[in-house]
Each structure stands twice: as C-alpha cells, then as structure tokens.
Design an enzyme around this catalytic site. Structure first.
Site, PDB file in Angstrom:
ATOM      1  N   ARG A  74       0.805  -1.218   0.000  1.00 17.84           N
ATOM      2  CA  ARG A  74       0.000   0.000   0.000  1.00 17.84           C
ATOM      3  C   ARG A  74       0.842   1.273   0.000  1.00 17.84           C
ATOM      4  NH1 ARG A  74      -3.032  -3.869   2.572  1.00 17.84           N
ATOM      5  NH2 ARG A  74      -2.123  -3.493   4.614  1.00 17.84           N
ATOM      6  N   GLU A 104       5.721 -11.373  14.368  1.00 20.25           N
ATOM      7  CA  GLU A 104       5.243 -12.041  15.580  1.00 20.25           C
ATOM      8  C   GLU A 104       5.403 -13.550  15.486  1.00 20.25           C
ATOM      9  OE1 GLU A 104       1.232 -12.146  18.424  1.00 20.25           O
ATOM     10  OE2 GLU A 104       1.235 -11.044  16.530  1.00 20.25           O
TER      11      GLU A 104
END
Length: 222
Positions: A105, A142
């Site tokens: 994006r 993560e």
C-alpha cells in the site's frame, strides 16, 4: 493492519529543530515534528473526511485485528487527493530526492507524492519481486520473519529519502525500511503514514527517525 512486525528500536519523543543539512550545508527545513502538530492538524477540515473514508474491518486477517481498510478511501477521488495533497504540502521544498514506498500500500501514495515533490520513487518489495541485483533486509514478525528488498543503485549516497506506508502499528516494517536504505547510504528524513496508532500522534521516532501520520486509528488491536 498494514504492519505487524516487532520493532527493536526505541520509540522516543521527538524534539526536532526543523533544520536539515546535506553534505554539511543547510537545505530547506523540515517542519518541526512535535506534539503540537496533532493540534494544528486537527484544524484542517480535510482530516475528518480522510478519517471518515477509512473502513474498519474486525478480525481481519486474523482474530483480534481491527483492519484499517483504505480501499474505501481510494473510491473517493476528492478525499484521496486531499490525503496526497497533505503529504505534498509537508514535503515540498524540503530537498527530498527519493520517496521509498513499502509493498504494497505504500505503492499507492508514494508515487503520487514523489511526482508532486519532484523526487524519484523507489519500491521496497518482498523477496523475489525485483528482477535486478538487490540489497535485502530481514526483520522479525510475531510468528516468523519477513524481508524487504531494493534494487542496488536505486539510491545514491546521502540522498534525502522519505519512506511511505499506509499504516504504522508496531513500527517493525518501517524500521526494516530505514535500515535497508541507510545501509545503501541514504539519509532517511522521515517516515510518513496515512494511519497511526494514537501514540504516534505525539511525535515518536523509530531508529531515530520521526514518524508523521495524518489520522489516528480509533480501533486497533489491544
């Protein structure tokens, strides 16, 4: 969310003096990045339209994530233009030589900003997307790792660079982008994002670089 990586860099309150130098000589000053920016920005009526145009999608792409979807903003040309214009107003005349957009994006806003300020655009891509010789930066997520790549020779030493993405959450992807560009010799001036968690509105830095956001994410992962 546009960015989920963990960031090992210290986030610290900024107190920039607005002065920038290139090869020891003063160039056009960056706007001060400070808490007062949030107050000033609230006076701009364009921000409400930008915020209203962003859709929040619960539990995407996984449970607990409140995804800030900018595709609804892109369907409104006037609001899309307002967002680009606000970035351009901040960076025009500041000596930015290159705008680096983070896949994917960051590719939406980055080229438009680059053209408007007279800078080149550098895509920072995921692995095996660029056809030429690349320099890579791996960073921790993560639940694993990811990587950004840039063409060798895309940046010249000491060129002033702006990094653009749609959203900053933990800052990990932006930190990787900063590291990648600095390894290539760039002078990273600032990171610019459309959306940021509330903490970023009070002038935070990642790897010592200011983070500038237009609007806060009102709903986010706790």
């Amino acid at each position: 969310m546009g960015e989920e990586a963990n960031c090992d860099a210290v986030m610290e309150a900024g107190n920039g003096n607005g002065k920038a130098k290139e090869n020891g000589h003063a160039v056009a000053a960056m706007p001060d990045v400070k808490a007062d920016d949030a107050v000033v920005a609230l006076a701009d009526p364009r921000l409400q339209g930008i915020s209203d145009a962003i859709r929040v999608v619960p539990h995407f792409p996984k449970p607990g994530i409140m995804f800030n979807d900018i595709t609804t903003l892109l369907l409104r040309p006037g609001v899309f233009k307002d967002a680009v214009d606000m970035f351009v107003e901040r960076y025009r005349g500041t000596g930015i030589a290159a705008v680096a957009g983070i896949e994917a994006r960051g590719f939406i806003f980055g080229p438009a900003i680059a053209l408007a300020v007279g800078a080149k655009f550098i895509p920072l891509r995921k692995p095996k997307k660029l056809p030429g010789e690349v320099i890579s930066e791996t960073y921790v997520l993560e639940y694993g790792t990811d990587c950004l790549e840039m063409h060798v020779g895309a940046i010249e030493p000491r060129e002033r660079v702006l990094i653009v993405d749609d959203l900053v959450a933990t800052g990990g992807t932006l930190c990787a982008a900063i590291n990648l560009l600095e390894r290539a010799g760039a002078d990273v001036v600032e990171c610019a994002c459309l959306i940021g968690l509330p903490k970023f509105k009070d002038c935070y830095k990642l790897n010592g670089k200011p983070v500038y956001v237009l609007v806060e994410s009102l709903e986010y992962e706790k």
